[in-house]
Design a protein around this motif. Structure first.
Motif: not given
Length: 475
Positions: A342-350, A383-387
Protein backbone atom coordinates in the motif's frame (compact mmCIF):
# COMPACT_ATOMS: atom_id res chain seq x y z
CA UNK A 1 50.93 -58.41 10.52
CA UNK A 2 48.19 -56.61 12.42
CA UNK A 3 44.53 -57.33 11.79
CA UNK A 4 44.15 -53.98 10.01
CA UNK A 5 47.07 -54.73 7.68
CA UNK A 6 45.65 -58.18 6.93
CA UNK A 7 42.22 -56.67 6.27
CA UNK A 8 43.70 -53.98 4.00
CA UNK A 9 45.76 -56.63 2.22
CA UNK A 10 42.69 -58.77 1.55
CA UNK A 11 40.70 -55.70 0.41
CA UNK A 12 43.29 -54.98 -2.28
CA UNK A 13 41.81 -55.35 -5.77
CA UNK A 14 45.10 -56.80 -7.00
CA UNK A 15 44.97 -59.58 -4.39
CA UNK A 16 41.33 -60.27 -5.16
CA UNK A 17 42.02 -60.50 -8.88
CA UNK A 18 44.99 -62.77 -8.16
CA UNK A 19 42.84 -65.07 -6.01
CA UNK A 20 40.04 -65.00 -8.58
CA UNK A 21 42.36 -66.04 -11.43
CA UNK A 22 43.86 -68.70 -9.17
CA UNK A 23 40.46 -70.15 -8.26
CA UNK A 24 39.28 -70.01 -11.89
CA UNK A 25 42.41 -71.88 -12.94
CA UNK A 26 42.78 -74.39 -10.10
CA UNK A 27 39.16 -75.31 -9.42
CA UNK A 28 38.38 -76.71 -12.90
CA UNK A 29 41.70 -78.59 -12.91
CA UNK A 30 40.96 -80.14 -9.51
CA UNK A 31 37.43 -81.08 -10.55
CA UNK A 32 38.77 -82.53 -13.80
CA UNK A 33 41.45 -84.54 -11.96
CA UNK A 34 38.99 -86.02 -9.45
CA UNK A 35 36.37 -86.67 -12.13
CA UNK A 36 38.79 -88.35 -14.54
CA UNK A 37 40.33 -90.56 -11.83
CA UNK A 38 36.91 -91.68 -10.62
CA UNK A 39 35.76 -92.22 -14.18
CA UNK A 40 38.88 -94.24 -14.93
CA UNK A 41 38.39 -96.40 -11.83
CA UNK A 42 34.73 -97.18 -12.47
CA UNK A 43 35.31 -97.73 -16.18
CA UNK A 44 38.29 -100.03 -15.61
CA UNK A 45 36.35 -102.11 -13.05
CA UNK A 46 33.39 -102.28 -15.41
CA UNK A 47 35.57 -103.43 -18.32
CA UNK A 48 37.32 -105.98 -16.12
CA UNK A 49 33.98 -107.37 -14.98
CA UNK A 50 32.67 -107.59 -18.57
CA UNK A 51 35.80 -109.40 -19.72
CA UNK A 52 35.75 -111.88 -16.83
CA UNK A 53 32.02 -112.51 -17.20
CA UNK A 54 32.47 -113.20 -20.89
CA UNK A 55 35.26 -115.69 -20.20
CA UNK A 56 33.26 -117.23 -17.35
CA UNK A 57 30.22 -117.84 -19.59
CA UNK A 58 32.36 -119.55 -22.22
CA UNK A 59 33.96 -121.71 -19.55
CA UNK A 60 30.56 -122.50 -17.96
CA UNK A 61 29.28 -123.82 -21.31
CA UNK A 62 32.36 -126.02 -21.69
CA UNK A 63 31.97 -127.35 -18.11
CA UNK A 64 28.40 -128.43 -18.83
CA UNK A 65 29.28 -129.81 -22.29
CA UNK A 66 32.16 -131.91 -20.93
CA UNK A 67 30.06 -133.15 -17.98
CA UNK A 68 32.72 -131.72 -15.63
CA UNK A 69 30.40 -131.83 -12.61
CA UNK A 70 30.35 -135.65 -12.83
CA UNK A 71 34.05 -136.06 -13.66
CA UNK A 72 36.37 -133.22 -12.55
CA UNK A 73 39.44 -134.87 -13.99
CA UNK A 74 39.23 -133.17 -17.39
CA UNK A 75 42.67 -131.64 -17.99
CA UNK A 76 41.31 -129.27 -20.61
CA UNK A 77 38.74 -127.76 -18.24
CA UNK A 78 41.18 -127.68 -15.33
CA UNK A 79 43.75 -125.97 -17.53
CA UNK A 80 41.21 -123.37 -18.61
CA UNK A 81 40.15 -122.79 -14.99
CA UNK A 82 43.78 -122.25 -13.94
CA UNK A 83 44.39 -120.00 -16.95
CA UNK A 84 41.37 -117.80 -16.06
CA UNK A 85 42.57 -117.61 -12.47
CA UNK A 86 46.13 -116.67 -13.49
CA UNK A 87 45.20 -114.12 -16.15
CA UNK A 88 42.98 -112.10 -13.83
CA UNK A 89 44.85 -112.84 -10.57
CA UNK A 90 41.73 -114.41 -9.18
CA UNK A 91 40.10 -117.51 -7.81
CA UNK A 92 37.71 -119.86 -9.61
CA UNK A 93 35.45 -122.40 -7.94
CA UNK A 94 33.10 -124.95 -9.51
CA UNK A 95 30.07 -125.85 -7.33
CA UNK A 96 27.82 -128.84 -8.06
CA UNK A 97 24.10 -129.25 -7.44
CA UNK A 98 24.72 -130.28 -3.82
CA UNK A 99 26.51 -126.98 -3.09
CA UNK A 100 29.79 -128.86 -2.88
CA UNK A 101 32.99 -127.32 -4.23
CA UNK A 102 34.41 -129.81 -6.70
CA UNK A 103 37.20 -127.52 -8.00
CA UNK A 104 39.05 -124.63 -6.37
CA UNK A 105 41.97 -123.07 -8.22
CA UNK A 106 43.42 -122.12 -4.82
CA UNK A 107 43.14 -125.79 -3.67
CA UNK A 108 41.79 -124.61 -0.33
CA UNK A 109 38.11 -125.49 -0.11
CA UNK A 110 37.62 -128.48 -2.43
CA UNK A 111 35.05 -130.90 -1.03
CA UNK A 112 33.51 -128.29 1.23
CA UNK A 113 29.98 -127.02 1.02
CA UNK A 114 29.27 -123.38 0.19
CA UNK A 115 25.91 -121.72 0.73
CA UNK A 116 25.71 -117.98 0.00
CA UNK A 117 23.08 -115.61 -1.31
CA UNK A 118 24.85 -115.20 -4.63
CA UNK A 119 25.16 -118.97 -5.12
CA UNK A 120 21.49 -119.45 -4.28
CA UNK A 121 20.47 -116.78 -6.78
CA UNK A 122 22.59 -118.42 -9.49
CA UNK A 123 20.88 -121.75 -8.84
CA UNK A 124 17.69 -119.87 -9.69
CA UNK A 125 19.25 -118.98 -13.06
CA UNK A 126 20.57 -115.47 -12.30
CA UNK A 127 24.03 -114.12 -13.17
CA UNK A 128 25.38 -112.15 -10.20
CA UNK A 129 28.26 -109.67 -10.32
CA UNK A 130 29.33 -107.31 -7.54
CA UNK A 131 32.37 -105.16 -6.77
CA UNK A 132 33.90 -104.87 -3.29
CA UNK A 133 35.81 -101.57 -3.47
CA UNK A 134 37.08 -101.88 0.07
CA UNK A 135 38.82 -105.23 -0.51
CA UNK A 136 39.44 -104.55 -4.22
CA UNK A 137 37.91 -107.55 -5.92
CA UNK A 138 35.08 -108.45 -8.28
CA UNK A 139 32.96 -111.49 -7.48
CA UNK A 140 30.53 -113.08 -9.90
CA UNK A 141 28.51 -116.26 -10.10
CA UNK A 142 27.39 -117.89 -13.37
CA UNK A 143 24.80 -120.71 -13.37
CA UNK A 144 25.75 -123.98 -15.06
CA UNK A 145 22.57 -124.88 -16.94
CA UNK A 146 21.57 -127.93 -18.95
CA UNK A 147 20.94 -127.01 -22.61
CA UNK A 148 17.61 -128.86 -22.82
CA UNK A 149 15.91 -128.22 -19.48
CA UNK A 150 17.62 -124.89 -18.81
CA UNK A 151 17.86 -125.96 -15.16
CA UNK A 152 20.86 -124.93 -13.09
CA UNK A 153 22.92 -127.98 -12.15
CA UNK A 154 25.83 -126.08 -10.68
CA UNK A 155 27.48 -122.67 -10.29
CA UNK A 156 30.76 -121.21 -11.48
CA UNK A 157 32.05 -118.70 -8.89
CA UNK A 158 34.82 -116.34 -10.00
CA UNK A 159 36.63 -113.80 -7.84
CA UNK A 160 39.19 -111.53 -9.54
CA UNK A 161 41.47 -108.93 -7.98
CA UNK A 162 41.37 -105.23 -9.00
CA UNK A 163 44.70 -104.41 -7.35
CA UNK A 164 46.23 -103.63 -10.74
CA UNK A 165 43.47 -101.13 -11.45
CA UNK A 166 44.03 -99.47 -8.04
CA UNK A 167 47.78 -99.34 -8.67
CA UNK A 168 47.23 -97.76 -12.07
CA UNK A 169 44.79 -95.29 -10.51
CA UNK A 170 47.32 -94.35 -7.83
CA UNK A 171 50.00 -93.88 -10.48
CA UNK A 172 47.71 -91.67 -12.55
CA UNK A 173 46.74 -89.69 -9.45
CA UNK A 174 50.37 -89.01 -8.56
CA UNK A 175 51.11 -87.85 -12.09
CA UNK A 176 47.94 -85.74 -12.07
CA UNK A 177 49.04 -84.10 -8.81
CA UNK A 178 52.46 -83.32 -10.25
CA UNK A 179 50.89 -81.80 -13.36
CA UNK A 180 48.34 -79.88 -11.30
CA UNK A 181 50.96 -78.47 -8.92
CA UNK A 182 53.18 -77.47 -11.87
CA UNK A 183 50.22 -75.81 -13.58
CA UNK A 184 49.28 -74.07 -10.33
CA UNK A 185 52.76 -72.55 -10.01
CA UNK A 186 52.63 -71.35 -13.61
CA UNK A 187 49.09 -70.10 -13.03
CA UNK A 188 50.15 -68.20 -9.87
CA UNK A 189 52.85 -66.42 -11.84
CA UNK A 190 50.44 -65.67 -14.69
CA UNK A 191 47.75 -64.50 -12.24
CA UNK A 192 50.18 -62.17 -10.48
CA UNK A 193 51.35 -60.68 -13.79
CA UNK A 194 47.81 -60.37 -15.17
CA UNK A 195 46.46 -58.84 -11.94
CA UNK A 196 49.31 -56.33 -12.01
CA UNK A 197 48.55 -55.42 -15.63
CA UNK A 198 44.82 -55.03 -14.95
CA UNK A 199 45.41 -52.93 -11.86
CA UNK A 200 47.97 -50.64 -13.55
CA UNK A 201 45.39 -48.12 -14.90
CA UNK A 202 43.98 -47.73 -11.39
CA UNK A 203 47.48 -47.09 -10.04
CA UNK A 204 47.95 -44.55 -12.79
CA UNK A 205 44.63 -42.97 -11.88
CA UNK A 206 45.73 -42.72 -8.25
CA UNK A 207 49.03 -41.10 -9.27
CA UNK A 208 47.25 -38.58 -11.50
CA UNK A 209 44.82 -37.68 -8.72
CA UNK A 210 47.81 -37.01 -6.45
CA UNK A 211 49.29 -34.78 -9.18
CA UNK A 212 45.98 -32.93 -9.46
CA UNK A 213 45.90 -32.61 -5.68
CA UNK A 214 49.40 -31.12 -5.73
CA UNK A 215 48.47 -28.73 -8.52
CA UNK A 216 50.58 -30.27 -11.30
CA UNK A 217 47.61 -31.29 -13.46
CA UNK A 218 44.17 -29.88 -14.17
CA UNK A 219 42.29 -33.00 -15.22
CA UNK A 220 42.27 -36.79 -14.95
CA UNK A 221 42.84 -38.74 -18.17
CA UNK A 222 43.05 -42.55 -17.93
CA UNK A 223 41.39 -44.00 -21.08
CA UNK A 224 42.81 -47.54 -20.61
CA UNK A 225 39.38 -49.08 -19.97
CA UNK A 226 35.86 -47.89 -20.70
CA UNK A 227 35.31 -47.84 -16.91
CA UNK A 228 38.42 -45.76 -16.14
CA UNK A 229 37.53 -43.43 -18.99
CA UNK A 230 34.03 -42.98 -17.55
CA UNK A 231 35.47 -42.40 -14.07
CA UNK A 232 37.88 -39.84 -15.53
CA UNK A 233 35.01 -37.97 -17.17
CA UNK A 234 32.94 -38.01 -13.98
CA UNK A 235 35.94 -36.98 -11.88
CA UNK A 236 36.73 -34.08 -14.19
CA UNK A 237 33.11 -32.97 -14.02
CA UNK A 238 33.20 -33.18 -10.23
CA UNK A 239 36.57 -31.42 -10.09
CA UNK A 240 35.23 -28.69 -12.35
CA UNK A 241 32.20 -28.30 -10.11
CA UNK A 242 34.42 -28.15 -7.05
CA UNK A 243 36.50 -25.41 -8.67
CA UNK A 244 33.33 -23.49 -9.44
CA UNK A 245 32.17 -23.96 -5.85
CA UNK A 246 35.57 -22.84 -4.58
CA UNK A 247 35.49 -19.77 -6.79
CA UNK A 248 31.91 -19.09 -5.67
CA UNK A 249 32.99 -19.42 -2.05
CA UNK A 250 35.81 -16.93 -2.55
CA UNK A 251 33.45 -14.58 -4.35
CA UNK A 252 30.87 -15.06 -1.60
CA UNK A 253 33.39 -14.20 1.13
CA UNK A 254 34.47 -11.18 -0.87
CA UNK A 255 30.85 -10.10 -1.36
CA UNK A 256 30.03 -10.61 2.31
CA UNK A 257 33.03 -8.53 3.32
CA UNK A 258 32.01 -5.81 0.86
CA UNK A 259 28.33 -5.83 1.83
CA UNK A 260 29.08 -5.68 5.54
CA UNK A 261 31.76 -3.06 5.07
CA UNK A 262 29.55 -0.68 3.01
CA UNK A 263 27.07 0.21 5.82
CA UNK A 264 29.94 0.50 8.28
CA UNK A 265 31.74 2.86 5.93
CA UNK A 266 28.59 4.96 5.55
CA UNK A 267 28.15 5.12 9.32
CA UNK A 268 31.82 6.06 9.74
CA UNK A 269 31.46 8.89 7.20
CA UNK A 270 28.30 10.17 8.88
CA UNK A 271 29.83 9.98 12.34
CA UNK A 272 33.01 11.74 11.17
CA UNK A 273 30.90 14.45 9.52
CA UNK A 274 29.08 15.10 12.80
CA UNK A 275 32.25 14.97 14.85
CA UNK A 276 34.03 17.32 12.42
CA UNK A 277 31.48 20.09 12.83
CA UNK A 278 30.91 22.45 15.74
CA UNK A 279 27.50 23.54 16.92
CA UNK A 280 25.71 20.98 14.72
CA UNK A 281 22.03 21.94 14.27
CA UNK A 282 19.57 19.59 15.92
CA UNK A 283 17.81 18.96 12.60
CA UNK A 284 21.09 17.92 10.90
CA UNK A 285 22.03 15.81 13.88
CA UNK A 286 18.66 14.01 13.73
CA UNK A 287 19.05 13.51 9.97
CA UNK A 288 22.52 11.99 10.38
CA UNK A 289 21.36 9.76 13.22
CA UNK A 290 18.39 8.64 11.13
CA UNK A 291 20.77 7.74 8.29
CA UNK A 292 23.01 5.86 10.71
CA UNK A 293 19.94 3.98 12.01
CA UNK A 294 18.98 3.03 8.43
CA UNK A 295 22.48 1.71 7.82
CA UNK A 296 22.29 -0.30 11.05
CA UNK A 297 18.94 -1.74 9.92
CA UNK A 298 20.50 -2.67 6.57
CA UNK A 299 23.47 -4.29 8.31
CA UNK A 300 21.07 -6.24 10.54
CA UNK A 301 19.06 -7.43 7.52
CA UNK A 302 22.22 -8.61 5.74
CA UNK A 303 23.34 -10.49 8.86
CA UNK A 304 19.91 -12.07 9.37
CA UNK A 305 19.77 -13.17 5.72
CA UNK A 306 23.27 -14.61 5.99
CA UNK A 307 22.29 -16.53 9.13
CA UNK A 308 19.25 -17.93 7.29
CA UNK A 309 21.46 -19.13 4.43
CA UNK A 310 24.05 -20.62 6.78
CA UNK A 311 21.35 -22.55 8.64
CA UNK A 312 20.01 -23.95 5.36
CA UNK A 313 23.48 -24.91 4.10
CA UNK A 314 24.48 -26.50 7.38
CA UNK A 315 21.52 -28.87 7.70
CA UNK A 316 19.57 -29.38 4.49
CA UNK A 317 17.59 -32.16 6.13
CA UNK A 318 16.85 -30.16 9.32
CA UNK A 319 13.23 -29.36 8.50
CA UNK A 320 10.42 -29.07 11.00
CA UNK A 321 7.82 -30.82 8.86
CA UNK A 322 4.14 -30.54 9.78
CA UNK A 323 0.80 -30.50 8.00
CA UNK A 324 0.10 -26.89 7.04
CA UNK A 325 -2.92 -25.21 5.48
CA UNK A 326 -1.21 -23.48 2.55
CA UNK A 327 -4.20 -21.21 1.86
CA UNK A 328 -4.07 -19.76 5.36
CA UNK A 329 -0.28 -19.47 5.20
CA UNK A 330 -0.43 -17.37 2.02
CA UNK A 331 -3.18 -15.18 3.47
CA UNK A 332 -0.99 -14.41 6.51
CA UNK A 333 1.98 -13.57 4.27
CA UNK A 334 -0.15 -11.26 2.14
CA UNK A 335 -1.62 -9.60 5.26
CA UNK A 336 1.87 -8.92 6.62
CA UNK A 337 3.17 -7.50 3.32
CA UNK A 338 0.09 -5.49 2.38
CA UNK A 339 1.20 -2.35 4.29
CA UNK A 340 4.46 -2.34 2.28
CA UNK A 341 2.48 -2.75 -0.95
CA UNK A 342 0.00 0.00 0.00
CA UNK A 343 2.84 2.36 0.77
CA UNK A 344 4.16 1.92 -2.80
CA UNK A 345 0.65 1.84 -4.32
CA UNK A 346 1.00 -1.78 -5.42
CA UNK A 347 -2.11 -3.93 -5.71
CA UNK A 348 -1.60 -7.22 -3.87
CA UNK A 349 -3.95 -10.05 -4.94
CA UNK A 350 -4.23 -13.68 -3.72
CA UNK A 351 -6.17 -16.24 -5.78
CA UNK A 352 -6.72 -19.77 -4.44
CA UNK A 353 -8.18 -22.35 -6.83
CA UNK A 354 -8.69 -25.07 -4.22
CA UNK A 355 -8.02 -25.86 -0.53
CA UNK A 356 -4.46 -27.15 -0.13
CA UNK A 357 -2.81 -28.85 2.86
CA UNK A 358 0.77 -30.09 2.60
CA UNK A 359 3.65 -31.43 4.69
CA UNK A 360 6.12 -28.52 4.84
CA UNK A 361 8.36 -26.52 7.16
CA UNK A 362 6.09 -23.56 7.79
CA UNK A 363 8.89 -21.14 8.75
CA UNK A 364 11.11 -21.88 5.77
CA UNK A 365 8.26 -21.90 3.25
CA UNK A 366 7.02 -18.59 4.67
CA UNK A 367 10.52 -17.18 4.24
CA UNK A 368 10.66 -18.32 0.60
CA UNK A 369 7.23 -16.99 -0.43
CA UNK A 370 7.74 -13.75 1.53
CA UNK A 371 10.98 -13.05 -0.34
CA UNK A 372 9.33 -13.66 -3.72
CA UNK A 373 6.32 -11.46 -2.98
CA UNK A 374 8.44 -8.76 -1.32
CA UNK A 375 10.74 -8.66 -4.36
CA UNK A 376 7.66 -8.30 -6.57
CA UNK A 377 6.61 -5.30 -4.50
CA UNK A 378 10.01 -3.66 -4.27
CA UNK A 379 11.00 -4.00 -7.94
CA UNK A 380 7.63 -2.88 -9.29
CA UNK A 381 6.32 0.17 -11.06
CA UNK A 382 4.00 2.78 -9.48
CA UNK A 383 0.38 1.55 -9.42
CA UNK A 384 1.54 -1.92 -10.41
CA UNK A 385 0.37 -5.28 -9.11
CA UNK A 386 1.62 -8.50 -7.55
CA UNK A 387 -0.63 -11.49 -8.22
CA UNK A 388 -0.19 -14.66 -6.13
CA UNK A 389 -2.09 -17.83 -7.06
CA UNK A 390 -2.32 -21.29 -5.44
CA UNK A 391 -3.28 -24.54 -7.14
CA UNK A 392 -2.63 -28.28 -6.67
CA UNK A 393 -2.96 -31.70 -8.21
CA UNK A 394 -2.70 -35.18 -6.67
CA UNK A 395 1.06 -34.89 -6.15
CA UNK A 396 2.20 -31.23 -5.96
CA UNK A 397 0.94 -27.79 -5.00
CA UNK A 398 1.86 -24.80 -7.15
CA UNK A 399 2.46 -21.18 -6.13
CA UNK A 400 2.69 -18.54 -8.85
CA UNK A 401 4.01 -15.04 -8.05
CA UNK A 402 3.47 -12.62 -10.93
CA UNK A 403 4.30 -8.91 -10.92
CA UNK A 404 4.13 -5.97 -13.33
CA UNK A 405 7.55 -4.72 -12.35
CA UNK A 406 10.73 -3.73 -14.12
CA UNK A 407 11.55 -7.31 -15.16
CA UNK A 408 14.91 -9.07 -15.37
CA UNK A 409 17.25 -8.91 -18.37
CA UNK A 410 17.54 -12.26 -20.17
CA UNK A 411 21.30 -12.45 -19.63
CA UNK A 412 20.80 -12.17 -15.85
CA UNK A 413 18.17 -14.89 -15.41
CA UNK A 414 20.76 -17.63 -14.83
CA UNK A 415 22.46 -15.65 -12.06
CA UNK A 416 19.58 -14.28 -9.99
CA UNK A 417 19.83 -17.10 -7.40
CA UNK A 418 23.50 -16.40 -6.71
CA UNK A 419 24.24 -14.81 -3.38
CA UNK A 420 24.64 -11.02 -3.46
CA UNK A 421 23.86 -10.94 -7.18
CA UNK A 422 21.95 -7.82 -8.19
CA UNK A 423 20.62 -6.91 -11.61
CA UNK A 424 20.79 -3.19 -10.85
CA UNK A 425 23.06 -2.70 -7.87
CA UNK A 426 22.36 1.00 -7.31
CA UNK A 427 18.57 0.51 -7.48
CA UNK A 428 18.77 -2.52 -5.20
CA UNK A 429 20.67 -0.63 -2.55
CA UNK A 430 18.23 2.29 -2.77
CA UNK A 431 15.29 0.01 -1.94
CA UNK A 432 17.20 -1.97 0.69
CA UNK A 433 17.96 -5.17 -1.19
CA UNK A 434 20.72 -7.46 0.09
CA UNK A 435 20.99 -9.75 -2.94
CA UNK A 436 20.23 -12.76 -0.73
CA UNK A 437 16.43 -13.04 -0.94
CA UNK A 438 16.21 -15.25 -4.04
CA UNK A 439 19.07 -17.45 -2.82
CA UNK A 440 17.17 -18.00 0.45
CA UNK A 441 13.91 -18.68 -1.42
CA UNK A 442 15.50 -21.20 -3.78
CA UNK A 443 17.33 -23.04 -0.96
CA UNK A 444 14.13 -23.31 1.06
CA UNK A 445 12.18 -24.68 -1.92
CA UNK A 446 14.91 -27.21 -2.80
CA UNK A 447 14.98 -28.40 0.82
CA UNK A 448 11.32 -29.36 0.34
CA UNK A 449 12.29 -31.39 -2.79
CA UNK A 450 10.58 -28.71 -4.86
CA UNK A 451 11.48 -26.64 -7.91
CA UNK A 452 11.39 -22.97 -8.88
CA UNK A 453 11.37 -21.45 -12.38
CA UNK A 454 11.45 -17.83 -13.49
CA UNK A 455 10.06 -16.17 -16.62
CA UNK A 456 10.68 -12.49 -17.16
CA UNK A 457 10.47 -9.81 -19.81
CA UNK A 458 12.47 -6.67 -19.13
CA UNK A 459 10.19 -3.70 -18.58
CA UNK A 460 7.03 -5.82 -18.43
CA UNK A 461 7.26 -8.00 -15.33
CA UNK A 462 8.37 -11.31 -13.82
CA UNK A 463 6.71 -14.65 -13.02
CA UNK A 464 8.04 -17.14 -10.45
CA UNK A 465 6.53 -20.65 -10.58
CA UNK A 466 7.05 -22.80 -7.49
CA UNK A 467 6.26 -26.52 -7.31
CA UNK A 468 6.44 -28.44 -4.00
CA UNK A 469 5.33 -32.04 -3.20
CA UNK A 470 2.21 -32.33 -1.04
CA UNK A 471 3.89 -35.10 0.99
CA UNK A 472 7.48 -34.60 2.09
CA UNK A 473 9.82 -37.52 1.39
CA UNK A 474 13.05 -37.48 3.37
CA UNK A 475 16.20 -38.57 1.55
Amino acid sequence: MTKKKIRDFLKSLKIRLFLLFLVIGILPAAVLRVGMLRSYGSKAVSNRGIDVLSQAKILANQIVFNNYLEDASSEIINSQLDQLSNIYAGRVMVIDGNFRIIRDTYDLDEGKTIVSEEVMQSFRGEEISKYDSENCYIEMTVPLTEPESKAAIGVLLVSVSTDSIVLNQDYLEKNAWIIEISCTMVLMLAAAVLAGILIKPLKRMEAEIVEIQNGYKDELDVPSYAETEAISVRFNQLFGRMKVIDESREEFVSNVSHELKTPLTSMKVLADSINGQEDVPLELYKEFMSDIGNEIDRETKIINDLLSLVKMDRAAGDLNISSVNINELLELIMKRLRPIADKQHIELVLESFRPVSAEVDEVKLTLAVSNLVENGIKYNKPDGFVHVSLNADHQYFYIKVEDSGIGIPEDSLENIYERFYRVEKSHSREIGGTGLGLAIARNSILMHRGAIKVFSTEGEGTIFNVRIPLNYIAS
